[in-house]
Design an enzyme around this catalytic site. Sequence first.
Site, mmCIF file in Angstrom:
data_model
loop_
_atom_site.group_PDB
_atom_site.id
_atom_site.type_symbol
_atom_site.label_atom_id
_atom_site.label_comp_id
_atom_site.label_asym_id
_atom_site.label_seq_id
_atom_site.Cartn_x
_atom_site.Cartn_y
_atom_site.Cartn_z
ATOM 1 N N VAL A 132 0.629 -0.842 -0.296
ATOM 2 C CA VAL A 132 -0.098 -0.141 -0.034
ATOM 3 C C VAL A 132 0.441 0.973 -0.171
ATOM 4 C CG1 VAL A 132 -2.360 1.162 1.187
ATOM 5 C CG2 VAL A 132 -1.544 -1.149 1.181
ATOM 6 N N GLY A 134 3.195 2.076 -1.455
ATOM 7 C CA GLY A 134 4.631 1.907 -2.173
ATOM 8 C C GLY A 134 5.536 1.713 -0.923
ATOM 9 N N GLY A 187 4.907 4.474 -19.039
ATOM 10 C CA GLY A 187 5.223 3.655 -18.078
ATOM 11 C C GLY A 187 5.244 3.850 -16.956
ATOM 12 N N ASP A 201 -7.532 -1.946 -8.094
ATOM 13 C CA ASP A 201 -5.994 -1.932 -7.263
ATOM 14 C C ASP A 201 -6.173 -0.989 -6.095
ATOM 15 O OD1 ASP A 201 -2.622 -1.383 -7.137
ATOM 16 O OD2 ASP A 201 -3.294 0.408 -7.509
ATOM 17 N N LYS A 205 -5.518 -2.249 -2.247
ATOM 18 C CA LYS A 205 -5.484 -1.238 -1.336
ATOM 19 C C LYS A 205 -5.945 -0.550 0.502
ATOM 20 C CE LYS A 205 -1.908 0.587 -4.621
ATOM 21 N NZ LYS A 205 -1.230 1.117 -5.626
ATOM 22 N N GLY A 302 8.436 3.480 -8.886
ATOM 23 C CA GLY A 302 9.268 3.792 -8.405
ATOM 24 C C GLY A 302 10.171 3.462 -7.312
HETATM 25 N N1 LIG Z 1 5.903 -1.984 -9.092
HETATM 26 C C1 LIG Z 1 5.322 -1.215 -8.292
HETATM 27 O O1 LIG Z 1 5.952 -0.207 -8.131
HETATM 28 C C2 LIG Z 1 5.411 -2.096 -7.462
HETATM 29 C C3 LIG Z 1 4.222 -1.059 -6.198
HETATM 30 C C4 LIG Z 1 4.035 -1.730 -4.943
HETATM 31 C C5 LIG Z 1 3.387 -3.295 -4.685
HETATM 32 N N2 LIG Z 1 4.240 -3.662 -6.174
HETATM 33 C C6 LIG Z 1 3.613 -5.666 -5.766
HETATM 34 O O2 LIG Z 1 4.968 -5.798 -6.257
HETATM 35 C C7 LIG Z 1 4.338 -7.996 -7.347
HETATM 36 C C8 LIG Z 1 5.919 -7.512 -8.124
HETATM 37 O O3 LIG Z 1 5.565 -5.768 -8.641
HETATM 38 P P1 LIG Z 1 6.204 -6.125 -10.219
HETATM 39 O O4 LIG Z 1 5.813 -4.707 -10.238
HETATM 40 O O5 LIG Z 1 7.726 -5.980 -9.553
HETATM 41 O O6 LIG Z 1 6.346 -6.630 -11.571
HETATM 42 P P2 LIG Z 1 6.761 -7.158 -12.388
HETATM 43 O O7 LIG Z 1 7.684 -6.385 -12.551
HETATM 44 O O8 LIG Z 1 6.064 -7.345 -13.356
HETATM 45 O O9 LIG Z 1 7.872 -8.180 -12.629
HETATM 46 C C9 LIG Z 1 7.110 -9.419 -11.830
HETATM 47 C C10 LIG Z 1 7.898 -10.498 -11.385
HETATM 48 O O10 LIG Z 1 7.739 -11.947 -11.033
HETATM 49 C C11 LIG Z 1 8.440 -13.580 -12.076
HETATM 50 N N3 LIG Z 1 6.843 -14.306 -12.274
HETATM 51 C C12 LIG Z 1 6.104 -14.220 -13.231
HETATM 52 N N4 LIG Z 1 5.591 -15.377 -13.409
HETATM 53 C C13 LIG Z 1 6.638 -16.676 -12.344
HETATM 54 C C14 LIG Z 1 6.316 -17.496 -11.731
HETATM 55 N N5 LIG Z 1 5.220 -18.011 -12.077
HETATM 56 N N6 LIG Z 1 7.442 -17.932 -11.168
HETATM 57 C C15 LIG Z 1 7.836 -17.273 -10.914
HETATM 58 N N7 LIG Z 1 8.483 -15.942 -11.096
HETATM 59 C C16 LIG Z 1 7.861 -15.024 -11.732
HETATM 60 C C17 LIG Z 1 8.501 -11.957 -13.533
HETATM 61 O O11 LIG Z 1 9.517 -13.040 -13.788
HETATM 62 P P3 LIG Z 1 10.083 -12.917 -15.310
HETATM 63 O O12 LIG Z 1 11.084 -11.703 -14.913
HETATM 64 O O13 LIG Z 1 11.206 -13.503 -15.713
HETATM 65 O O14 LIG Z 1 9.131 -12.155 -16.171
HETATM 66 C C18 LIG Z 1 9.272 -11.057 -12.510
HETATM 67 O O15 LIG Z 1 10.458 -10.970 -12.066
HETATM 68 C C19 LIG Z 1 2.895 -6.982 -7.210
HETATM 69 O O16 LIG Z 1 2.567 -7.693 -6.301
HETATM 70 C C20 LIG Z 1 3.094 -5.964 -7.195
HETATM 71 O O17 LIG Z 1 1.313 -5.475 -7.011
HETATM 72 C C21 LIG Z 1 4.257 -2.782 -6.759
#
Ligand SMILES: NC(=O)c1ccc[n+]([C@@H]2O[C@H](COP(=O)([O-])OP(=O)(O)OC[C@H]3O[C@@H](n4cnc5c(N)ncnc54)[C@H](OP(=O)(O)O)[C@@H]3O)[C@@H](O)[C@H]2O)c1
Length: 427
Positions: A132, A134, A187, A201, A205, A302
């Site tokens: 929640v 970030g 992005g 989303d 949260k 971020g």
């Molecule tokens: N991005 C943000 O700013 C942010 C903020 C707060 C919370 N979150 C949360 O943090 C989490 C990750 O977000 P993200 O943005 O980092 O996602 P992301 O960039 O899409 O990364 C997802 C990762 O999971 C891996 N993956 C997918 N399926 C898999 C499997 N079956 N086994 C093992 N690894 C697997 C992917 O592998 P590959 O790289 O090999 O494809 C990738 O490395 C989510 O729950 C999101 O809601 C994100």
Amino acid sequence: MSRVWKIGVAGLGTVGGGLLQFLAERPGFAPAGGQAVVTAVSARSRTRPRPVDISGLAWFDDPVALAVSPDIDIFVELIGGSDGPAKAAVEAALKAGKPVVTANKALIAEHGAALAVLAEAADVPLLFEAAVMGGTPAVKMLREAMVGDDVAGVAGILNGTCNFILSEMEQRGASFADVLAEAQRMGYAEADPTMDIGGFDAAHKVTIMAALAFGCAPNFAAAEIEGIDQVDLLDIRLARDLGYRIRLIASADRTPDGVAVRVHPSLVAQGHPLAETRGALNALFIEGTRIGRIFIQGPGAGAGPTAAAAADIADVMTGARRPVFQAPAVGLKPFVAVAPTRRVGKAYLRMLVKDQAGVIAAVSETLAECGVSIDSFMQKPVEDAGGVPIVLTTHAIAESVLTDAINRIEKLPAVLERPRLLRIARI
Ligand SMILES: NC(=O)c1ccc[n+]([C@@H]2O[C@H](COP(=O)([O-])OP(=O)(O)OC[C@H]3O[C@@H](n4cnc5c(N)ncnc54)[C@H](OP(=O)(O)O)[C@@H]3O)[C@@H](O)[C@H]2O)c1
């Protein structure tokens, strides 16, 4: 000698890659004297370039196998998604007695109650600060700082993508579709933006916030959700003329009838901190019955989630421990949702009518018959609107009454489309 904590990280994308980089650049990250070292990882692709060299780390194709590996002390889930591999891996880790750190709001909002039972049965922490806002410490604020108070409600802007789109529409006079396309190019928005713009989303949260604030099990199914995809530039302009900005407000309120968890595009008075929260920023008000109002604001994406996940790892290492949702997980009840018939609030109603005599009288008569009490009324010719907009704001009123009025106004011969209802935020 200080203890070395072996960390297994599943998911090496934006957040997972960032966490690896952080820990690689800070080999001295040693809360309470212990040292955190990533020893094993899992992702889909073994060959995709990562921000740090992972060739020396143990690799797991299957995140569940990583989660139960005897060679890790803390399992960090950064895959995402409410079900599938993320859920399976977190369940497996907790059953194997591993502390879990995750950023996964969908998982915690939809399965947090059952996962909390597993965590507390195994006597291990389940931490999700990054889920929640970030890196802005909203979870810690409710889980730790507010335990000495009774929280009456929380309300805020919990989705940076939606706030970016609404701010840009307002500032540049651009349509929702144009700004969304630009946000995708930059992005700020996913290729499939449904989770963000549909309000899901933010609902995940605020469901977590409600559970932490009121000491109940997360109840995502009870959240009332409306996204920003129907927000028209016309409404942004008219709301501005009335002294408001439109923001996607996520709120959770404790009321005598139950807990109301809602996500709606809402009118917020200009000058209010939420109205002035622009771009991809997040912001949250917490209303404590003794402390009063607390306001926090910060980036929701971020580098923030990386820092928050590292802070959770630090908490595991220092041994800090609290119930996952304020009260012991066994026996935690999902909150009772407020029935739709009990929802009351001020509203903005915008109609598009034919430019002819008697229309305003017909609309006013219908509103009076339905018992809608009008606070302000504005008729304003707008170029290219496709009709004459009539806008009114109401005093606090039951939403069921408003819906009845909208259904009737829609049928008036001079009314060109179903009237648009937006809530006026109560914050
Ligand atoms: N991005 C943000 O700013 C942010 C903020 C707060 C919370 N979150 C949360 O943090 C989490 C990750 O977000 P993200 O943005 O980092 O996602 P992301 O960039 O899409 O990364 C997802 C990762 O999971 C891996 N993956 C997918 N399926 C898999 C499997 N079956 N086994 C093992 N690894 C697997 C992917 O592998 P590959 O790289 O090999 O494809 C990738 O490395 C989510 O729950 C999101 O809601 C994100």
